[in-house]
Design a protein around this motif. Structure first.
Motif, PDB file in Angstrom:
ATOM      1  N   ASN A 107       7.083  -0.036  -5.940  1.00 36.68           N
ATOM      2  CA  ASN A 107       7.661   0.754  -7.086  1.00 36.68           C
ATOM      3  C   ASN A 107       9.163  -0.097  -7.157  1.00 36.68           C
ATOM      4  OD1 ASN A 107       8.061   1.791  -4.568  1.00 36.68           O
ATOM      5  ND2 ASN A 107       8.186   4.405  -5.282  1.00 36.68           N
ATOM      6  N   GLY A 108       9.605  -0.701  -5.825  1.00 31.00           N
ATOM      7  CA  GLY A 108      10.596  -1.360  -5.867  1.00 31.00           C
ATOM      8  C   GLY A 108      10.838  -2.425  -4.817  1.00 31.00           C
ATOM      9  N   PRO A 109      11.808  -1.788  -3.590  1.00 31.86           N
ATOM     10  CA  PRO A 109      12.269  -2.759  -2.542  1.00 31.86           C
ATOM     11  C   PRO A 109      11.994  -1.974  -1.828  1.00 31.86           C
ATOM     12  CG  PRO A 109      14.238  -2.570  -4.125  1.00 31.86           C
ATOM     13  CD  PRO A 109      13.462  -1.862  -4.777  1.00 31.86           C
ATOM     14  N   ILE A 110      11.498  -0.501  -1.719  1.00 29.67           N
ATOM     15  CA  ILE A 110      10.546  -0.004  -0.557  1.00 29.67           C
ATOM     16  C   ILE A 110       9.704   0.078  -0.452  1.00 29.67           C
ATOM     17  CG2 ILE A 110      10.660   2.564   0.545  1.00 29.67           C
ATOM     18  CD1 ILE A 110      13.013   1.783   0.611  1.00 29.67           C
ATOM     19  N   GLY A 111       8.938   0.048  -1.522  1.00 35.16           N
ATOM     20  CA  GLY A 111       7.355   0.321  -1.893  1.00 35.16           C
ATOM     21  C   GLY A 111       6.911  -1.556  -1.093  1.00 35.16           C
ATOM     22  N   LEU A 112       8.363  -2.164  -1.579  1.00 28.55           N
ATOM     23  CA  LEU A 112       7.852  -3.835  -1.073  1.00 28.55           C
ATOM     24  C   LEU A 112       7.534  -3.794   0.459  1.00 28.55           C
ATOM     25  CD1 LEU A 112       7.334  -6.770  -2.407  1.00 28.55           C
ATOM     26  CD2 LEU A 112       9.723  -6.590  -2.292  1.00 28.55           C
ATOM     27  N   LYS A 113       8.152  -3.203   1.142  1.00 30.40           N
ATOM     28  CA  LYS A 113       8.191  -3.529   1.842  1.00 30.40           C
ATOM     29  C   LYS A 113       6.960  -3.662   3.176  1.00 30.40           C
ATOM     30  CE  LYS A 113      12.943  -1.620   3.284  1.00 30.40           C
ATOM     31  NZ  LYS A 113      13.549  -0.585   4.474  1.00 30.40           N
ATOM     32  N   ASN A 114       5.909  -3.395   2.731  1.00 32.25           N
ATOM     33  CA  ASN A 114       4.709  -2.787   3.270  1.00 32.25           C
ATOM     34  C   ASN A 114       4.230  -4.363   2.598  1.00 32.25           C
ATOM     35  OD1 ASN A 114       4.735  -0.715   4.503  1.00 32.25           O
ATOM     36  ND2 ASN A 114       3.899   0.341   3.241  1.00 32.25           N
ATOM     37  N   TRP A 115       4.392  -5.058   1.847  1.00 32.40           N
ATOM     38  CA  TRP A 115       3.271  -5.688   1.172  1.00 32.40           C
ATOM     39  C   TRP A 115       4.774  -7.186   0.981  1.00 32.40           C
ATOM     40  CZ3 TRP A 115      -1.145  -4.721   1.295  1.00 32.40           C
ATOM     41  CH2 TRP A 115      -1.696  -3.535   1.132  1.00 32.40           C
ATOM     42  N   GLU A 116       5.742  -6.809   1.431  1.00 33.22           N
ATOM     43  CA  GLU A 116       6.044  -9.349   1.283  1.00 33.22           C
ATOM     44  C   GLU A 116       5.560  -9.692   1.798  1.00 33.22           C
ATOM     45  OE1 GLU A 116       9.590  -7.754   4.904  1.00 33.22           O
ATOM     46  OE2 GLU A 116      10.398  -7.698   2.687  1.00 33.22           O
ATOM     47  N   ASP A 117       4.496  -9.501   2.742  1.00 34.92           N
ATOM     48  CA  ASP A 117       4.252 -10.579   3.717  1.00 34.92           C
ATOM     49  C   ASP A 117       2.927 -11.230   3.126  1.00 34.92           C
ATOM     50  OD1 ASP A 117       5.244 -10.335   5.540  1.00 34.92           O
ATOM     51  OD2 ASP A 117       4.290  -9.196   6.804  1.00 34.92           O
ATOM     52  N   TYR A 118       2.449 -10.480   1.598  1.00 30.64           N
ATOM     53  CA  TYR A 118       1.367 -10.941   0.802  1.00 30.64           C
ATOM     54  C   TYR A 118       1.441 -11.337  -0.451  1.00 30.64           C
ATOM     55  CZ  TYR A 118      -1.656  -8.274   3.656  1.00 30.64           C
ATOM     56  OH  TYR A 118      -2.286  -8.232   4.543  1.00 30.64           O
ATOM     57  N   ALA A 119       3.567 -11.725  -1.084  1.00 28.84           N
ATOM     58  CA  ALA A 119       3.874 -11.179  -2.631  1.00 28.84           C
ATOM     59  C   ALA A 119       4.085 -13.100  -2.141  1.00 28.84           C
ATOM     60  CB  ALA A 119       5.167 -10.656  -2.244  1.00 28.84           C
ATOM     61  N   TYR A 120       3.322 -13.816  -3.699  1.00 30.13           N
ATOM     62  CA  TYR A 120       3.465 -14.631  -4.043  1.00 30.13           C
ATOM     63  C   TYR A 120       5.368 -15.122  -4.333  1.00 30.13           C
ATOM     64  CZ  TYR A 120       2.598 -18.982  -6.456  1.00 30.13           C
ATOM     65  OH  TYR A 120       2.437 -20.321  -7.346  1.00 30.13           O
ATOM     66  N   ASN A 121       5.896 -15.968  -3.917  1.00 25.11           N
ATOM     67  CA  ASN A 121       7.179 -16.591  -4.548  1.00 25.11           C
ATOM     68  C   ASN A 121       6.961 -17.347  -6.242  1.00 25.11           C
ATOM     69  OD1 ASN A 121       9.620 -16.666  -5.444  1.00 25.11           O
ATOM     70  ND2 ASN A 121       9.922 -19.096  -3.663  1.00 25.11           N
ATOM     71  N   LEU A 122       7.734 -15.673  -6.943  1.00 23.61           N
ATOM     72  CA  LEU A 122       7.463 -15.730  -8.755  1.00 23.61           C
ATOM     73  C   LEU A 122       8.584 -16.421  -8.853  1.00 23.61           C
ATOM     74  CD1 LEU A 122       6.384 -12.288  -9.386  1.00 23.61           C
ATOM     75  CD2 LEU A 122       4.540 -14.203  -9.537  1.00 23.61           C
ATOM     76  N   LYS A 123      10.383 -16.583  -8.290  1.00 26.42           N
ATOM     77  CA  LYS A 123      10.639 -17.818  -9.071  1.00 26.42           C
ATOM     78  C   LYS A 123      10.153 -19.156  -9.250  1.00 26.42           C
ATOM     79  CE  LYS A 123      15.132 -18.401  -9.093  1.00 26.42           C
ATOM     80  NZ  LYS A 123      16.087 -18.736  -7.716  1.00 26.42           N
TER      81      LYS A 123
END
Length: 438
Positions: free
Chosen positions: A99-115
């Motif tokens: 849902n945004g930066p707060i929600g991302l905190k839990n899952w940032e280790d799983y996030a593929y770099n979309l840049k």
């Protein structure tokens, strides 16, 4: 270790144990690939109201590209719990939402770099990407939405008013109280039921709660906080009082009322006002409502320059690609995302069927009258109310506020409102500390 990490570790351990004892088919029964060389997509969708549209779109993509796309939609209010469960399984989602930066905190280790991916390059503005440093984009917004008070202008006119008569909270209360007072004569009342069932309460513990958070942030010149003072909770009470007194259903009956109940009341012409968002446009149109008789006005809150207030506009829908998926599945997922935001089929579904403003260069413009209203108000110089609720510290905070609101609706005393204040203010600090513990 955070609570969700403990749960996830336990879920993964259980999954590995089961894998050691069981399946010998060599493939993922949950991934559902039609062609392993092409990879597959598993999208965990956040929005129940868009489930049918996503299922249809996934089917079109599979028919056109021969790549299997599985869409699972979490129940309302259960997304984070469902995501934790699904990420602990083999064949986990390849695409999910935060849902945004707060929600991302839990899952940032799983996030593929979309840049630098094609879907990232389609964004109309960097403002729609979440950055972790200059070269790492873990999430991108997939839609922009607005919410406020949906108005049946035909009924409002029958009651002797137009939307031009409503430019402030005082105006809204005057009109609402008058309509409710004459409900037997008119055959309708002011507001649809403020249902506090899990399918409906998010409108009040999240979207309406945005208003006191937003105005407190605006006063302080901030966009997030580890604590909330509750400066505008009196205004929050006043508008919630309108919802539960000038309503189709008495406050004592709201605990069991669902989101479908509220929408059905509006579709049947039982109420003039319905707090919801641009995503409801297709549902209302498909139910036979005339788009020319529908509009949306701000949730007037009795704070600031109300005549210059716009709709609540923003997003809590950011796409994240699971970096632990196979290389083939990641590529299949990126291809599907690009197709959704560039193809005629994809952008038509997202703009028309889902009611989104799509922040991508080749996307189709929406014919949604609520989207048009937001754009018109912004062009007139009205200030949109940003989505401060994306900084709410946890789902548990929302649940605490929702429970207190439900009790207050049934018995609207000062003592019960004090419990809403406690859940709002003390609950915020408690949940912030829990979700940010090292």
């Amino acid at each position: 270790m955070k609570k969700w990490q403990t749960m996830l570790s336990a879920g993964m351990a259980a999954t590995m144990l089961l894998a050691g004892c069981g399946s010998s088919d060599g493939g993922s029964s949950e991934g559902g690939k039609t062609d392993g060389s092409k990879g597959s997509v598993y999208y965990l969708n956040f929005k129940p109201e868009q489930d049918e549209a996503w299922q249809n779109l996934a089917k079109k993509y599979t028919e056109e590209k021969g790549v299997d796309v599985k869409v699972v939609t979490a129940a309302s209010g259960q997304y984070e719990t469902t995501l934790m469960s699904e990420m602990g399984k083999s064949g986990a989602p390849t695409l999910f939402q935060v849902n945004g930066p707060i929600g991302l905190k839990n899952w940032e280790d799983y996030a593929y770099n979309l840049k630098g991916t094609p879907v990232f390059d389609q964004l109309t503005s960097d403002a729609y990407a979440l950055y972790n440093g200059d070269d790492d984009v873990p999430a991108i917004a997939c839609c922009i939405e607005s919410y406020g008070l949906i108005v049946n202008e035909k009924l409002l006119k029958e009651a002797g008013y137009t939307v031009d008569d409503i430019k402030s909270f005082d105006d809204l209360k005057k009109v609402s109280d008058d309509i409710a007072k004459r409900k037997d004569e008119l055959g309708f009342t002011a507001f649809t039921s403020a249902g506090m069932d899990g399918s409906s309460d998010w409108r009040y513990k999240t979207h309406l709660a945005n208003m006191p958070i937003y105005f407190e942030y605006t006063d302080k010149g901030i966009n997030s906080s580890e604590a909330i003072e509750g400066k505008y909770l009196d205004e929050y009470r006043k508008i919630f009082d309108l919802y539960i007194t000038d309503s189709t259903v008495p406050g004592k009956g709201l605990a069991a009322k669902t989101g479908d109940d509220s929408r059905n009341e509006f579709e049947k012409g039982e109420a003039v006002f319905y707090q919801n968002g641009s995503w409801e446009y297709t549902n209302l149109k498909d139910a036979g409502m005339n788009p020319e008789e529908l509009t949306m006005i701000p949730i007037y809150f009795g704070v600031g320059e109300e005549e210059n207030q716009g709709l609540c506009t923003g997003t809590e829908n950011y796409w994240v690609v699971n970096n632990e998926a196979s290389e083939e599945d990641i590529q299949a997922t990126l291809d599907f995302m690009e197709w959704c935001v560039t193809s005629d089929e994809g952008t038509t579904a997202m703009a028309d069927d889902m009611g989104f403003v799509i922040p991508f260069k080749d996307a189709k413009k929406s014919d949604n009258v609520f989207v048009a209203k937001d754009q018109k108000m912004t062009e007139e110089g009205k200030t949109p109310i940003s989505w401060a609720f994306t900084t709410i510290p946890s789902e548990e905070w929302k649940n605490g506020v929702g429970s207190a609101l439900t009790a207050y609706a049934a018995d609207p005393t000062d003592a019960n409102w004090d419990k809403v204040k406690t859940a709002f203010v003390d609950g915020w600090k408690t949940e912030y500390d829990l979700t940010n513990e090292k």
